[in-house]
Design an enzyme around this catalytic site. Structure first.
Site, PDB file in Angstrom:
ATOM      1  N   HIS A   1      45.305  42.369  45.430  1.00 19.06           N
ATOM      2  CA  HIS A   1      43.843  41.970  45.089  1.00 19.06           C
ATOM      3  C   HIS A   1      42.821  42.666  45.854  1.00 19.06           C
ATOM      4  O   HIS A   1      41.881  42.015  46.110  1.00 19.06           O
ATOM      5  CB  HIS A   1      43.724  40.532  44.946  1.00 19.06           C
ATOM      6  CG  HIS A   1      42.894  40.047  43.669  1.00 19.06           C
ATOM      7  ND1 HIS A   1      43.494  39.237  43.035  1.00 19.06           N
ATOM      8  CD2 HIS A   1      41.574  40.023  43.923  1.00 19.06           C
ATOM      9  CE1 HIS A   1      42.227  39.061  41.909  1.00 19.06           C
ATOM     10  NE2 HIS A   1      40.993  39.507  42.819  1.00 19.06           N
TER      11      HIS A   1
ATOM     12  N   THR B   1      46.972  37.937  36.064  1.00 15.79           N
ATOM     13  CA  THR B   1      46.771  37.689  37.556  1.00 15.79           C
ATOM     14  C   THR B   1      47.328  36.491  38.051  1.00 15.79           C
ATOM     15  O   THR B   1      46.857  35.228  37.913  1.00 15.79           O
ATOM     16  CB  THR B   1      45.173  37.912  37.677  1.00 15.79           C
ATOM     17  OG1 THR B   1      45.023  39.372  37.205  1.00 15.79           O
ATOM     18  CG2 THR B   1      45.050  37.862  39.334  1.00 15.79           C
TER      19      THR B   1
END
Ligand code: FNR
Length: 387
Positions: free
Chosen positions: A284, A178
């Site tokens: 996200h 991420t």
């Protein structure tokens, strides 16, 4: 084998004959409303909240609304084949569980419940570095289920290497890195409650059980939680990395690598050049950059920019079966679902995760059939019209 997911519909109606109704709504676009009254304000705000004014959260949903399906008739779509293989992982449907951290704030069983629900449905769970259970315990709960590991990339190479080794030994096959959360955004819902699970030692189980992390502490996190948290904070927040660090991960991870949080076609091309195996087009869930473009809005240009040179996955805003169809039609090979199953977990534990996911999957299956699509290969931009 044809898709079994739509059968959840008859299961629900048949249970109705015995006087049973689902534990919470089957309208998966309304789970946030359903969960609001059933969760404590801190955890609810942590799940529902977004960055700043919430404009990106809204943009994610608005982007889906601008595309409409163009149903076809008489295509013989009775038996659907929705299974696929993504980066070596066989899936009964192109839907994964997005990494969601600190799940014990939602239910005492946390990620263990999620792992059991995913395995029961044959779906792939992506375990967050910020989990409230260890890598090994989640792997054991998921048993034979397929699992990928999401890395919040520590600012300590020994800890990074150790986490990757643990994930590999515990049977996690794909590494999801991420990129968009190297530090936390301005999140008013959490700030207003002064609520951040990690500072309370929740969502830190993976580093707190890691030999390389523990090597830097004089006392165990149980004996001295404060020192452990003070080591955690600068290791997981505050420092952005650069593209030239990616070979380090390749050196220490032998399986496929996927970059999560790509939102610009230039970064997608850069990902191709860097030799990773996949990207997740994602913002996200609108939790990091306020005022950003809806994730689905950038999917077509990113899919066009990379072609088939790497695997394109998508998340941010998927709520319904039609949303899954739209993202696949615009170039995603599979999608990840975040908040819907988190609300399911909060409302009814493992069965809640199953109910939320089975509802989306049944809706997806039926929407595929009723819009005249029998297989995933039938989907293309031509399936949709932009309104
Ligand atoms: C997340 N997300 C996330 N992503 C990640 O890479 N690691 C993590 O630990 C978390 N934790 C997390 C917690 C909560 C409560 C949420 C809602 C989200 C982001 C997640 O993986 C995914 O990108 C979004 O949730 C997708 O958007 P939707 O489906 O929630 O709209």
């Amino acid at each position: 084998m044809s898709s079994p997911f739509g059968a959840y519909q008859s299961e629900i109606y048949l249970r109705g004959l015995a006087g049973q109704v689902p534990a919470f709504t089957t309208d998966t676009a309304r789970l946030e409303d359903a969960a609001r009254g059933r969760m404590e304000p801190g955890p609810f705000g942590y799940v529902a909240g977004g960055a700043g004014s919430g404009a990106t959260v809204r943009a994610n949903r608005e982007a889906f609304d601008r595309w409409r399906l163009m149903p076809r008739m008489l295509t013989g779509a009775t038996d659907r084949e929705l299974g696929t293989t993504v980066l070596g992982t066989a899936m009964p449907a192109p839907v994964l569980l997005a990494p969601v951290g600190a799940q014990s704030i939602l239910h005492p069983d946390g990620e263990l419940a999620t792992a059991r629900a995913a395995a029961a449905l044959g779906l792939t769970m992506v375990l967050s570095t910020a989990a409230s259970n260890t890598i090994e315990d989640v792997a054991a709960a998921g048993a034979d289920g397929s699992r990928w590991f999401q890395l919040y990339w520590p600012n300590d190479d020994d800890v990074t290497i150790s986490l990757l080794q643990r994930a590999k030994s515990a049977g996690f096959t794909v590494l999801v890195v991420t990129l968009d959360t190297w530090t936390l955004a301005w999140r008013p819902a959490d700030l207003d409650h002064s609520y951040l699970p990690f500072l309370r030692g929740i969502g830190t189980a993976i580093p707190f059980s890691d030999p390389a992390f523990l090597a830097g502490l004089e006392k165990t996190p149980e004996e001295d939680p404060q020192s452990a948290i003070l080591r955690w904070v600068p290791m997981f927040t505050g420092t952005d990395k650069r593209w030239d660090r990616l070979p380090f991960l390749r050196e220490h991870w032998s399986g496929p690598i996927v970059l999560k949080g790509i939102q610009h076609a230039r970064d997608a091309r850069r990902a191709v050049d860097s030799g990773v195996d996949g990207i997740i087009v994602s913002n996200h869930g609108g939790r990091q950059v306020d005022g950003a473009v809806g994730a689905l809005d950038v999917l077509p240009e990113i899919a066009a920019a990379v072609g088939d040179r790497l695997t394109v996955l998508f998340d941010s805003g998927i709520r319904t079966g039609a949303d899954v169809v739209k993202a696949l039609s615009l170039g995603a090979k599979a999608v990840l679902v975040g908040r819907p199953y988190a609300y399911g977990l909060a409302m009814d534990g493992e069965s809640g995760v199953r109910h939320a996911l089975r509802s989306i999957l049944a809706d997806f299956d039926l929407t595929m059939g009723l819009s005249g699509h029998r297989t995933l290969a039938d989907l293309s931009p031509d399936t949709l019209r932009r309104t």
